[in-house]
Enzyme design. Sequence first.
Site, PDB file in Angstrom:
ATOM      1  N   SER A  79      43.707  44.485  38.277  1.00 21.99           N
ATOM      2  CA  SER A  79      42.793  45.411  37.606  1.00 21.99           C
ATOM      3  C   SER A  79      43.086  45.452  36.109  1.00 21.99           C
ATOM      4  O   SER A  79      42.953  44.442  35.429  1.00 21.99           O
ATOM      5  CB  SER A  79      42.864  46.798  38.247  1.00 21.99           C
ATOM      6  OG  SER A  79      42.194  46.804  39.483  1.00 21.99           O
TER       7      SER A  79
ATOM      8  N   LYS B 160      36.335  47.178  45.777  1.00 20.45           N
ATOM      9  CA  LYS B 160      37.115  48.122  44.973  1.00 20.45           C
ATOM     10  C   LYS B 160      37.467  49.325  45.829  1.00 20.45           C
ATOM     11  O   LYS B 160      36.814  50.359  45.803  1.00 20.45           O
ATOM     12  CB  LYS B 160      36.334  48.539  43.727  1.00 20.45           C
ATOM     13  CG  LYS B 160      37.236  49.111  42.639  1.00 20.45           C
ATOM     14  CD  LYS B 160      38.229  48.075  42.158  1.00 20.45           C
ATOM     15  CE  LYS B 160      39.232  48.638  41.177  1.00 20.45           C
ATOM     16  NZ  LYS B 160      40.284  47.674  40.864  1.00 20.45           N
TER      17      LYS B 160
END
Length: 625
Positions: free
Chosen positions: A393, A193
Site C-alpha cells: 500500500s 482492498k
Amino acid sequence: MSLVRGAWKLLVGIKDALVLVAMLLFFGLLFAALNSRPTARAVRDGALVLNINGSIVEQPSETPPFAMVTGESNAPRQYRLRDVVRAIDAARDDTRVRAIVLDLDHFGGAYPAVLGEVADALTRARTAGKPVLAFATGYTDGGYRLASAASEVWMDPMGGTIFAGPGGSQLYYKGLIDKLGVNAHVYRVGKYKSFVEPYTRSDQSPEAKEAATVLQNGLFDQWKEAIARARPKAKIAAWLVTPEKVVQGAQGDIAQANLADGIVDKLGDRVAFGRRVAELAGGDSKKPAGWFKTIDYDSWVDAHPLPKNGEIGVVTVAGDIVDGKAGPGTAGGDTIARFIYDGLATKKLKALVLRVDSPGGSVTASERIRLALMEAKKQGLPVVVSMGGVAASGGYWVSTPGDVIFAEPATITGSIGIFGIIPTFENTLAKIGVTTDGVRTTPLSGQPDIMGGTNPVTDAVFQSAIEHGYSLFLARVSQSRRMPADKVNEIAQGRVWIGGTARQIGLVDRFGTLKDAVAEAAKRARLDPATAEVIYLEKKPGWATEIARQFNRDDDDESATPGDVFARVAFERRALLARALGDVKRLVTGGGVQAACLECGGFGPNAGAPSDARLLDVLLARFGL
C-alpha cells in the site's frame, strides 16, 4: 519559635542533601553510561550469544528515557535487523568467536523475509565452519525457521514443536457496529482492498479469501522449502498434515518424537546445552554448571559500528506511515522527508537507497516521502529501493520513484488501493433519544456530520476523491514500472502479493537484500561496490535515549515472551488480538485517506506495537480478565 525555626532549617537541610545526592547519582550514572560503550578490545574469546528475547524489526521503536520509571522497559525488546545480520557476519571469520549461540526461548517473531535474511546469515557462518547452536524449550514456525540454519538444534526434553503455518481467524466488527448503531461510511477502490471489511462485513469476502489463500500458501510453501534445504533429513511432513497422529503415536512425548524425526538434534536442559557450548567456547568447572565463556551481543554490535560518513544515503521507512513527525519505528511523512532533504543539502551523496518495511498508512504522508525522493532524482542521484519484510500500500507508493526495486521472495508487497472510513453516530444517539438539526447554507455545511450522518452529496464527493487518489496511485506505478495503466489496474485492486509473484508480474525487479541494493546504487553512481560506504539518514539517539539503552540492555524482561511452546502459542494469539484492537484505534484516530494493508500485520512480529499490547491490557482489566 526557635524550635520551629530549628525544625524548618533541619527540613531544608534534608531537602538540600537529597537534591545533592540525586544530582550526584544522576551525573554519576550519566558518566558511567556514556563511558560504558564497549570497544573491540573489550571483546574476549567465547561464544557470541544471540539471546533474541523479543522481535526482529527493521527499525526499533525508541526506548523512552525514563522507561524504567514508567514500566515501559518491561515491553519485549526489538532487535534491529541490520545489527543482527552484521553481528553474525562479523563473527563468521573472527577467531575470538568460538561458536554462535542462538537462544530462542523468548523469540518474539519477525516477518518471513526477515527470518530468511537472518537464517541466510547463520547459514553463511555455519558453512564457513563456525559452530552454530540453537536452543529453545519449544519451537513454533518462526523460531524453527532460524534454528533450522544451526549446525546443532537443541530442545528441552519437556518441550516440543508446534507448526501451525500462516492463517487463522480475523476479527470482524460489523455486528458490534450495528448493535451500537454506528454507521461506517466506507469510500474505497479495489475489490481486494480488504482493510475495510472488518467494519463492513461479518465475514471475509470471496475476493479477500481468494487473495489471502494465495498469499498464505505461497509463504507456507517457501517456509517448507527453506526447512527442507536446511535440514533435508528432517521428517516434517506428518507434523504439518497429521500432527495429532504423530503425537499420539509417541504417547504424547512431543520432544522424543521430534528427536526421532530429526527435527531436533539433541534433547537437554540449559545445563546440558551450556556444557556442550563450553566444549566449543571454553568454560570453567569452578563456575555454575553449564557455564561457558560468552560474548555479549550488544558489546559485539558496539564493537563493529557502522561508518559515520558515506556516499550512499540509506533512508528507512519502517512501521505505519503517518502524517507529520514521528520517532523511530513509525514512518512520519515530515520526518522522513526532512531526512532526505537534509541529506541532499548537507551530505556528499552520490546515490540514495530507500529501505521499506511498512504496511502503509496515510496517502498524504506517502506522497510527501515520494516527492522528497523525486527531488533526489532531479539532482541526478540514482534511487534504489530495498523492500524488507513488507512494502505494501503506502509502502509501495513510496517505492515508485525507485530506478530498481529489490525484494525478497517472502516480501509482502502490492496492495495497490486506497480507502477512507468515516464513522457517524446518528443511530447510536437515536437509541438514547438524541437527535440533530440545524441550518445549512450549502450541501456540505457541517459535513461530514458525525452526529447527524453524512448526506449523498458528501458521500459522492468523498468517493470521487478516493477514485482520483486511486488513479494517481495507478499513474505512479504505471510510470515507475513502465507498464500500461490498464495492466496496473489488473494487478492492483488492493491485492497483496509475495515477492516471488510480484517479480513475475513486474512490481519488483530483482531479488536481493539491502546489501544488494546498496551495491546496485554504487554501480549506478559509478562507485566501487566493494569500497562504497553508506550513511543512514535517520535520527541519531540523544543522550537520554542512550542512557535508557545502557540501563535496559542487560535488564530485558524475558518473561514478556514465554518459552514453553503452549504458552508461546497462547502469547501469539493474544498478540494478534492486541494488533486487531490497535487497528480499530488507528482507524478511529488516524483520519485521512489511507493506503494500508490489513493482511500484512498477521505475518509480522508476534509482539506487535507496544501501544497495542497496553490497549489490550486496559480492556482485559476493564472486564476483570
